[in-house]
Design an enzyme around this catalytic site. Structure first.
Site, PDB file in Angstrom:
ATOM      1  N   LYS A 118      38.836  13.971  98.259  1.00 36.21           N
ATOM      2  CA  LYS A 118      38.114  15.236  98.459  1.00 36.21           C
ATOM      3  C   LYS A 118      38.951  16.431  98.001  1.00 36.21           C
ATOM      4  CE  LYS A 118      35.221  18.370  99.817  1.00 36.21           C
ATOM      5  NZ  LYS A 118      34.947  18.693 101.210  1.00 36.21           N
ATOM      6  N   LYS A 120      41.572  27.227 101.866  1.00 36.18           N
ATOM      7  CA  LYS A 120      42.160  26.217 102.757  1.00 36.18           C
ATOM      8  C   LYS A 120      42.281  24.877 102.046  1.00 36.18           C
ATOM      9  CE  LYS A 120      39.822  23.459 104.985  1.00 36.18           C
ATOM     10  NZ  LYS A 120      38.827  22.696 105.764  1.00 36.18           N
TER      11      LYS A 120
END
Length: 307
Positions: free
Chosen positions: A172, A241
């Site tokens: 991911k 992030k």
């Protein structure tokens, strides 16, 4: 597991849409979120409300979680009143993006209590969550994947990555680094072209018929930048992030990331100029300001495959 009882922790923007798909699919669902307003529409749609995380964990055999940060995931999984204290939960399916290190910590902590952690970050944004077209990257024991596969297809297309804890998180983060990079470099190209007198709609058409084609030119720019809506559904703060997590993991592995570092810098500038809750397609806006142009055109009609 025959007709297991399902729970869902964290029903904000993404989690709420995924939980709604379970309800629409006829799956009885128990939900919990610290924000009562997030829970209310799901209860109205037929979900049961848990008064606390421990209440949810005590009732659900499979708990899905969609949470904002690695620290929150660790607290929900392993903290006081968390999943680790449940005598009922057998599978904890984390749909969040946490990075592989947290995924491994969660997997080890839950395994000590006989609970299997399923690492299952998703990609596809709010539209994918709403329409059930997400890409789901899954790492867990193969037997757990077999038990969950039909349920996961409610959200989109599950892809089994590995049995190694945290492998799906690595996948991911690599994906999100590429996605952010596509927006950043496309921003430079579009601003350059517009400053030189080109129509961004025509630029998009040319890019998508030639070697410059990427996820930003195919989807994000025509959907959210050219019409000026900046509403793709993923915040600059979350993109920052995720890229930071990727670079931290790469550094730990000894992998150099000079391009990724530049992308993090662009996201940091975007966040400072337009706020953490701005859409990550706002990455084009600093380039626009610096060049004194805007990449705008009437909204382009997307074909069914792009929607």
């Amino acid at each position: 597991m025959t007709n297991p009882r399902l729970g869902f922790a964290g029903v904000g923007k993404m989690g709420g849409l995924m939980a709604a798909r379970l309800i629409e699919g006829g799956h009885p669902l128990i939900v919990f979120d610290a924000n009562d307003r997030a829970v209310a529409p799901l209860v109205k749609a037929g979900a049961m409300r848990a008064n606390a995380l421990a209440d949810l964990a005590a009732q659900a055999e499979i708990v899905f979680a969609s949470l904002p940060t690695p620290d929150v995931v660790r607290e929900v999984a392993l903290g006081p009143g968390g999943i680790v204290e449940s005598a009922t939960t057998k599978l904890f399916v984390d749909l969040s993006t946490t990075g592989p290190r947290i995924a491994r910590i969660v997997a080890e902590g839950l395994a000590s209590k006989g609970i299997t952690a399923v690492d299952c970050p998703v990609s596809g944004g709010l539209a994918g969550a709403r329409n059930g077209t997400l890409a789901l990257m899954v790492s867990c024991p193969a037997i757990a994947y077999e038990q969950l596969q039909d349920l996961l297809t409610v959200f989109g297309k599950p892809i089994f990555v590995s049995e190694i804890p945290g492998a799906a998180q690595t996948m991911k983060l690599a994906n999100n680094l590429l996605a952010a990079c596509a927006i950043a470099i496309s921003s430079e190209a579009f601003v350059f072209g517009v400053k030189g007198g080109l129509d961004p709609k025509i630029m998009c058409e040319v890019f998508n018929a030639s070697s410059g084609r990427n996820t930003a030119t195919l989807d994000k720019f025509p959907r959210s930048v050219l019409p000026g809506t900046f509403d793709f559904g993923f915040s600059t703060a979350l993109a920052f992030k995720d890229v930071k997590l990727c670079l931290d993991e790469a550094e730990a592995l000894g992998v150099p990331t000079p391009v990724g570092s530049a992308i993090r810098h662009v996201l940091g500038i975007t966040q400072a100029m337009f706020g953490p809750e701005s859409d990550f397609t706002s990455m084009v806006r600093p380039f626009e300001r610096w060049a004194g142009v805007e990449v705008r055109s009437p909204p382009m009609v997307l074909n069914e495959a792009e929607q």
